[in-house]
Design an enzyme around this catalytic site. Sequence first.
Site, PDB file in Angstrom:
ATOM      1  N   ASN A  72       0.821  -1.222   0.000  1.00  0.00           N
ATOM      2  CA  ASN A  72       0.000   0.000   0.000  1.00  0.00           C
ATOM      3  C   ASN A  72       0.848   1.263   0.000  1.00  0.00           C
ATOM      4  O   ASN A  72       0.478   2.281  -0.595  1.00  0.00           O
ATOM      5  CB  ASN A  72      -0.918  -0.006   1.230  1.00  0.00           C
ATOM      6  CG  ASN A  72      -2.289   0.532   0.922  1.00  0.00           C
ATOM      7  OD1 ASN A  72      -2.668   0.639  -0.244  1.00  0.00           O
ATOM      8  ND2 ASN A  72      -3.037   0.869   1.951  1.00  0.00           N
ATOM      9  N   SER A 141       2.931   4.915   8.405  1.00  0.00           N
ATOM     10  CA  SER A 141       3.462   3.612   7.999  1.00  0.00           C
ATOM     11  C   SER A 141       4.692   3.847   7.132  1.00  0.00           C
ATOM     12  O   SER A 141       4.673   4.715   6.254  1.00  0.00           O
ATOM     13  CB  SER A 141       2.420   2.830   7.195  1.00  0.00           C
ATOM     14  OG  SER A 141       1.288   2.611   7.993  1.00  0.00           O
ATOM     15  N   ARG A 250      -7.359 -32.169  15.603  1.00  0.00           N
ATOM     16  CA  ARG A 250      -7.431 -32.278  17.064  1.00  0.00           C
ATOM     17  C   ARG A 250      -8.637 -33.105  17.501  1.00  0.00           C
ATOM     18  O   ARG A 250      -9.756 -32.882  17.016  1.00  0.00           O
ATOM     19  CB  ARG A 250      -7.544 -30.858  17.618  1.00  0.00           C
ATOM     20  CG  ARG A 250      -7.896 -30.746  19.055  1.00  0.00           C
ATOM     21  CD  ARG A 250      -6.663 -30.658  19.887  1.00  0.00           C
ATOM     22  NE  ARG A 250      -6.944 -30.233  21.256  1.00  0.00           N
ATOM     23  CZ  ARG A 250      -6.054 -30.349  22.222  1.00  0.00           C
ATOM     24  NH1 ARG A 250      -4.870 -30.856  21.971  1.00  0.00           N
ATOM     25  NH2 ARG A 250      -6.362 -29.944  23.441  1.00  0.00           N
ATOM     26  N   MET A 262     -20.588 -26.363  18.393  1.00  0.00           N
ATOM     27  CA  MET A 262     -20.160 -24.999  18.749  1.00  0.00           C
ATOM     28  C   MET A 262     -19.009 -24.540  17.854  1.00  0.00           C
ATOM     29  O   MET A 262     -18.915 -23.371  17.508  1.00  0.00           O
ATOM     30  CB  MET A 262     -19.797 -24.911  20.231  1.00  0.00           C
ATOM     31  CG  MET A 262     -21.029 -24.734  21.100  1.00  0.00           C
ATOM     32  SD  MET A 262     -20.611 -24.264  22.773  1.00  0.00           S
ATOM     33  CE  MET A 262     -21.189 -25.703  23.641  1.00  0.00           C
ATOM     34  N   ASN A 263     -18.149 -25.484  17.481  1.00  0.00           N
ATOM     35  CA  ASN A 263     -17.075 -25.126  16.541  1.00  0.00           C
ATOM     36  C   ASN A 263     -17.630 -24.948  15.129  1.00  0.00           C
ATOM     37  O   ASN A 263     -17.176 -24.075  14.374  1.00  0.00           O
ATOM     38  CB  ASN A 263     -15.961 -26.180  16.571  1.00  0.00           C
ATOM     39  CG  ASN A 263     -15.108 -26.052  17.822  1.00  0.00           C
ATOM     40  OD1 ASN A 263     -15.084 -24.983  18.453  1.00  0.00           O
ATOM     41  ND2 ASN A 263     -14.438 -27.120  18.206  1.00  0.00           N
ATOM     42  N   GLU A 345      -6.703   3.554   7.652  1.00  0.00           N
ATOM     43  CA  GLU A 345      -7.374   3.915   6.393  1.00  0.00           C
ATOM     44  C   GLU A 345      -8.835   4.300   6.594  1.00  0.00           C
ATOM     45  O   GLU A 345      -9.698   3.951   5.785  1.00  0.00           O
ATOM     46  CB  GLU A 345      -7.299   2.749   5.401  1.00  0.00           C
ATOM     47  CG  GLU A 345      -5.907   2.397   4.974  1.00  0.00           C
ATOM     48  CD  GLU A 345      -5.358   3.361   3.954  1.00  0.00           C
ATOM     49  OE1 GLU A 345      -6.135   4.164   3.398  1.00  0.00           O
ATOM     50  OE2 GLU A 345      -4.151   3.331   3.728  1.00  0.00           O
ATOM     51  N   ARG A 363     -24.745  13.164   3.090  1.00  0.00           N
ATOM     52  CA  ARG A 363     -23.473  13.427   2.421  1.00  0.00           C
ATOM     53  C   ARG A 363     -23.225  12.294   1.438  1.00  0.00           C
ATOM     54  O   ARG A 363     -23.100  11.140   1.827  1.00  0.00           O
ATOM     55  CB  ARG A 363     -22.358  13.456   3.489  1.00  0.00           C
ATOM     56  CG  ARG A 363     -20.990  13.592   2.954  1.00  0.00           C
ATOM     57  CD  ARG A 363     -20.024  14.116   3.980  1.00  0.00           C
ATOM     58  NE  ARG A 363     -19.864  13.227   5.127  1.00  0.00           N
ATOM     59  CZ  ARG A 363     -19.018  13.485   6.129  1.00  0.00           C
ATOM     60  NH1 ARG A 363     -18.295  14.574   6.133  1.00  0.00           N
ATOM     61  NH2 ARG A 363     -18.910  12.642   7.123  1.00  0.00           N
TER      62      ARG A 363
END
Length: 368
Positions: A72, A141, A250, A262-263, A345, A363
């Site tokens: 960037n 930056s 896992r 839940m995962n 940004e 606007r």
Amino acid sequence: MDFDLSEELIAVRDLAREFAEKEIAPTAAKDDKEKTFRGDLVRKMGELGFLAMVLITEEVARVHSAMRVAINMQIGPALTLLQFGTEEQKQKFIPGLISGETIGCFAITESDAGSDVAAMRTTATRDGDRYLLNGAKLWISNGPVTNGGLVYAYTDRAQKHRGMSAFYAELNQPGLTRRTLETMGAHCSPLGELTFDSFPIPAANLLGREGDGFAICMWQLNQTRLNCAAGALGVARAAKEAALNYCNQRSQFGQKIGEFQMNQDLLAQMIAHEEAARLLVYRAAWLADQKRPNNLEASIGKYAAAEAANYAADAAMKILGAYGYSTEFPVERYYRDAKSYQIVEGSSNVQKMIIAQDALGYRKANRG
Ligand code: GRA
């Protein structure tokens, strides 16, 4: 409506993926720990013509978000020079930026001028055939390493935002002091304060006319916002991939953890947020390719992608548990790096303001 990328774009994306995986990924964790700015990789990306484009940025950010910032810092000034520069300015400064020989930057923000760009205090005073710059830019930056970029300053404060001007400044000169700033994430993207004390800029380096600076700045932010949005997609994707891999590896309570609803809930939400954000970012990029206004669409895309990256990094952390929290694995880096996308940004709140005020008719976002 056509959702397929052309063969050419697929080839560019695949090349970027290969480059990111072979050249950036292997040292990403080490570079992050050691806070190393990889100017060599910026130049390599320059040689490959990579200092551009949403598809490339996403691939780079997927393996290392901080390297996306480096892209960037090159394209922001280069595109702005291309749009507003004189023939001489274009020839003199663009090649160095797109090859990576010049390490670029854009200096807008100040201590009291973040979201409120017009509140900046830096001045540029005409002195014969040059301007003298006085003031301090913060959170820049590439600040510690840049040798050339855009600087915004008031040439006439009385005119408010209509008295702001844009300059291309070559920065390795007396009159500038730099201070390096530390942050939570994006460690390979050096950040700094630039203090200008009667710093000379040739009058020939003014972009457009005196007073054009605010509009130039808004134009520039619209380009660099899109790069930022693409970077956030890369982080969202990286976090999702880490979570999916872990779910398939896992086992707990006698089954793969992907089996737990839940995962699955977290994975499904990560995927839906990321995919929605990608379509929004691609729409904004497509409009840019058609040379059509896209400020509104870029703000929507940037907002959605920043939130998707943060959702994904947080969800991946929940799924990986201690392996997510550990600094030996990359998810904690995604988590730290994701946070920046809600801030830089134009913060998520600035994007929401742009989106809502456009919808309310207060606007208009697409102005040119
Ligand atoms: O009619 P006029 O002559 O008074 O002009 C107004 C308007 O038409 C004037 O500016 C014009 N204007 C524009 N012109 C062209 C406004 N927007 C545009 C545009 N898009 N194109 C003043 O307008 P206004 O609406 O009254 O402006 P404002 O309220 O002062 O500010 C608007 C706004 C909040 C959106 C703006 O200041 C803004 O975008 N703020 C966010 C700043 C920001 O994004 N900073 C980023 C800093 S750089 C950075 O983060 C580096 C990160 C690096 C990385 O990670 O990639």
